[in-house]
Design a protein around this motif. Sequence first.
Motif, PDB file in Angstrom:
ATOM      1  N   ALA A 163      -1.853   8.025  33.023  1.00 54.21           N
ATOM      2  CA  ALA A 163      -3.159   7.457  33.398  1.00 54.21           C
ATOM      3  C   ALA A 163      -4.238   7.789  32.373  1.00 54.21           C
ATOM      4  O   ALA A 163      -5.373   7.383  32.514  1.00 54.21           O
ATOM      5  N   LYS A 164      -3.873   8.566  31.347  1.00 56.56           N
ATOM      6  CA  LYS A 164      -4.761   8.905  30.227  1.00 56.56           C
ATOM      7  C   LYS A 164      -5.890   9.877  30.603  1.00 56.56           C
ATOM      8  O   LYS A 164      -7.037   9.754  30.146  1.00 56.56           O
ATOM      9  N   VAL A 165      -5.513  10.860  31.448  1.00 54.84           N
ATOM     10  CA  VAL A 165      -6.429  11.956  31.728  1.00 54.84           C
ATOM     11  C   VAL A 165      -6.587  12.776  30.445  1.00 54.84           C
ATOM     12  O   VAL A 165      -5.629  12.919  29.689  1.00 54.84           O
ATOM     13  N   ASP A 166      -7.798  13.280  30.162  1.00 56.99           N
ATOM     14  CA  ASP A 166      -8.023  13.984  28.900  1.00 56.99           C
ATOM     15  C   ASP A 166      -7.397  15.376  28.868  1.00 56.99           C
ATOM     16  O   ASP A 166      -6.900  15.799  27.837  1.00 56.99           O
ATOM     17  N   ALA A 167      -7.484  16.092  30.007  1.00 55.70           N
ATOM     18  CA  ALA A 167      -6.920  17.450  30.019  1.00 55.70           C
ATOM     19  C   ALA A 167      -6.305  17.746  31.378  1.00 55.70           C
ATOM     20  O   ALA A 167      -6.807  17.295  32.419  1.00 55.70           O
ATOM     21  N   ILE A 168      -5.206  18.451  31.361  1.00 50.79           N
ATOM     22  CA  ILE A 168      -4.479  18.809  32.576  1.00 50.79           C
ATOM     23  C   ILE A 168      -4.412  20.325  32.655  1.00 50.79           C
ATOM     24  O   ILE A 168      -3.901  20.966  31.742  1.00 50.79           O
ATOM     25  N   GLU A 169      -4.953  20.884  33.732  1.00 50.46           N
ATOM     26  CA  GLU A 169      -4.990  22.346  33.861  1.00 50.46           C
ATOM     27  C   GLU A 169      -3.802  22.849  34.666  1.00 50.46           C
ATOM     28  O   GLU A 169      -3.509  22.339  35.746  1.00 50.46           O
ATOM     29  N   ILE A 170      -3.115  23.861  34.107  1.00 48.20           N
ATOM     30  CA  ILE A 170      -1.987  24.456  34.817  1.00 48.20           C
ATOM     31  C   ILE A 170      -2.208  25.949  34.882  1.00 48.20           C
ATOM     32  O   ILE A 170      -2.292  26.627  33.852  1.00 48.20           O
ATOM     33  N   SER A 171      -2.327  26.448  36.058  1.00 49.74           N
ATOM     34  CA  SER A 171      -2.340  27.892  36.335  1.00 49.74           C
ATOM     35  C   SER A 171      -2.603  27.997  37.826  1.00 49.74           C
ATOM     36  O   SER A 171      -2.895  27.005  38.486  1.00 49.74           O
ATOM     37  N   ARG A 172      -2.488  29.201  38.340  1.00 52.70           N
ATOM     38  CA  ARG A 172      -2.779  29.417  39.744  1.00 52.70           C
ATOM     39  C   ARG A 172      -4.231  29.046  40.063  1.00 52.70           C
ATOM     40  O   ARG A 172      -5.058  28.967  39.153  1.00 52.70           O
ATOM     41  N   GLY A 173      -4.555  28.875  41.370  1.00 53.35           N
ATOM     42  CA  GLY A 173      -5.938  28.607  41.772  1.00 53.35           C
ATOM     43  C   GLY A 173      -6.888  29.635  41.191  1.00 53.35           C
ATOM     44  O   GLY A 173      -7.985  29.314  40.739  1.00 53.35           O
ATOM     45  N   ASP A 174      -6.476  30.896  41.161  1.00 50.86           N
ATOM     46  CA  ASP A 174      -7.322  31.966  40.627  1.00 50.86           C
ATOM     47  C   ASP A 174      -7.098  32.189  39.131  1.00 50.86           C
ATOM     48  O   ASP A 174      -7.512  33.200  38.577  1.00 50.86           O
ATOM     49  N   GLY A 175      -6.428  31.258  38.501  1.00 48.20           N
ATOM     50  CA  GLY A 175      -6.244  31.335  37.054  1.00 48.20           C
ATOM     51  C   GLY A 175      -4.956  32.031  36.662  1.00 48.20           C
ATOM     52  O   GLY A 175      -4.165  32.442  37.519  1.00 48.20           O
ATOM     53  N   LEU A 176      -4.752  32.173  35.369  1.00 51.39           N
ATOM     54  CA  LEU A 176      -3.549  32.820  34.838  1.00 51.39           C
ATOM     55  C   LEU A 176      -3.362  34.193  35.468  1.00 51.39           C
ATOM     56  O   LEU A 176      -4.314  34.953  35.624  1.00 51.39           O
ATOM     57  N   SER A 177      -2.120  34.494  35.820  1.00 61.41           N
ATOM     58  CA  SER A 177      -1.774  35.776  36.460  1.00 61.41           C
ATOM     59  C   SER A 177      -2.482  35.982  37.790  1.00 61.41           C
ATOM     60  O   SER A 177      -2.611  37.111  38.257  1.00 61.41           O
TER      61      SER A 177
END
Lengths: 369, 369
Positions: free
Chosen positions: B59-73
């Motif tokens: 769909a051409k999203v610019d950025a995809i964030e991957i990590s837990r809800g509270d962030g990395l670790s």
Amino acid sequence: MNAISGISDNAYGYLAPNTIAPAGKLYIQDITLRDGLHAMQRRYTLEQVRQIAKALDKAKVDAIEISRGDGLSGSSFHSGFGDHTDWDWIAAAASVVKHARLSALLVPGIGTVHDLKRAHDMGVSSVRIATHCTEADVTKQHIEYARHLDMDVSGLLMMSHMTSPEALAQQAKLMEEYGAHCVYVADSCGMMTMNDVAARSIAYAQILKPETRFGIYAQHQLSLGVANSITAVQHGATRVDLSLAGVGAGAGNTPMEVFIAAADTYGYQHNINLSDLIVAAETLVRPWQNRVLYLDQNSLNAGSNGLHADFSHTAKEAAHNHGIDSHSILSELGRRQIIGGQIDMVTDVALELSKRSNQQVENNSTMSK
Amino acid sequence: MNAISGISDNAYGYLAPNTIAPAGKLYIQDITLRDGLHAMQRRYTLEQVRQIAKALDKAKVDAIEISRGDGLSGSSFHSGFGDHTDWDWIAAAASVVKHARLSALLVPGIGTVHDLKRAHDMGVSSVRIATHCTEADVTKQHIEYARHLDMDVSGLLMMSHMTSPEALAQQAKLMEEYGAHCVYVADSCGMMTMNDVAARSIAYAQILKPETRFGIYAQHQLSLGVANSITAVQHGATRVDLSLAGVGAGAGNTPMEVFIAAADTYGYQHNINLSDLIVAAETLVRPWQNRVLYLDQNSLNAGSNGLHADFSHTAKEAAHNHGIDSHSILSELGRRQIIGGQIDMVTDVALELSKRSNQQVENNSTMSK
């Protein structure tokens, strides 16, 4: 401390002051039992009407509207008949409501002054006369008759996005001249932005008498229903159309409990008990909803073609029945600038497109011989 | 004609011109696979991550964030462990994404620069360093390290409603000085109005360098997520945090497909294919959602006490476990001005209230002897 919601005014931290507050209290117009019928496919039982009306009354909603989605006598082969008549529903609501005003919707061409008289005799003291945004002149006799009955009467301009702010305000002015106490901007497709609502609100303020009230009906198609209603209030609207859990056609109407929570953060005054509304939405409406309300491709197509979200459901059915895609039907209906009451056109267009498509197949087959 | 959505610019009839347009295209930051985890109780499978990341990329999203809800670790006994590690998820997304930038969230105090290095080595080229709205100074080393790694880096001020617009802008200015390319207003409770967002946006514009980008993260608690994001864009924001079907804590985040449809009515430029998004929301996210997102009494109580919606779920559990009501827990947490990372305080407060309540019963019983 906001006495209604129990929320401390400072609880949210450092929020902006309410820059433009309405004078006095908001008048909360429920449309759960009228427009909400669209979403329930007109299948409320009398017991459901009693329970919902009672809960709305307890929460201190100012007015409760009872009639079909298309208004009094709005049952037909195309828009559906429902399990009960308007009169059964009105009687059921009237039997439980103690505080709120009972209201009805009447669309000239669908309902008549005889229907209005009958509703009035049953305890309906407020009526909204609704018509397409360029057709205010058809509401004259109905508004005048409502005034003759000493009813509270509003004029509602459906599909308000289809004409310019100035032209819309001229139509509202006509309704005011006929005797309407209140005139509405109705975003029937839910495709208006806050800019669009602000422009129409400003146009109304410039032309209407100061004593004429201004109301907003905003669909939640782009999930701007709450924001658009707030924008209207910031520009002078005091009447707001809302339904419990946002029940309504397409992606639904402005959800009442959410609007009230937002109104509280803006510091607007109203009579509503928010907790009662949240309980009513959760226990009385959501369990009976036959679908989750969200923006899907069909309702987006309907809206972007300038059509009421109700067309999306009907077009889907017609597409299925006639073996064509609903997108083509909605495009063709949009091209013809079909308006609310013309829902029977869906079948006509589906048949025509289907015939055209068959003809095409036949021609191709003849050519290849 | 809008090339992206296929919607004619005139299809909506007479709508207002886009009064304030952003310069250039919007940068659409997906948070489905990060903040959305809150709503899925951290139970995405690797296959789901691959499917959703692939659809977002298409769909051409610019950025995809991957990590837990509270962030990395960000896994812990209190916020949950999830079925997989951040590294498994990042690897899964990296294996399918061709167009979008991979991004991660890092909350100093939860994640470290070592986590950031590892994520970067795995293909994450953008990071958002998030902290409470008054604690920008804790982000210095992380922002500087991200710049050292030549990453795109944003500073995200959570609970932005808890400090004044001017004080928030001062914190954003610190993040800019540390090297952030972009600074965010984050409405973590979803209790901000359009006025609140406008005030903070104006404060940012007054203090930040013209080349620093400005982003908006808006929860959909009061269903103002789309409206608040639009308001931010009207005041200069170019990065917008969105999730498919609005998946997220409480009543969810700003739904991506709805925001894009609204952005189209405003005439904003972006890279997104709206139809692809609607299909992804309907086929990949909604079927897996374990609950419908709406404003309920619990999330309203959380928000009105200045707490992140995630507290509402945890307070409900703690209330159940300790035989007290969740409303009291949320009020006490609000009184103590608990912030995002302090979710373990829920159990502490529940235990304390439960002890106090037992003490009361004992005293009463002693007195009556």
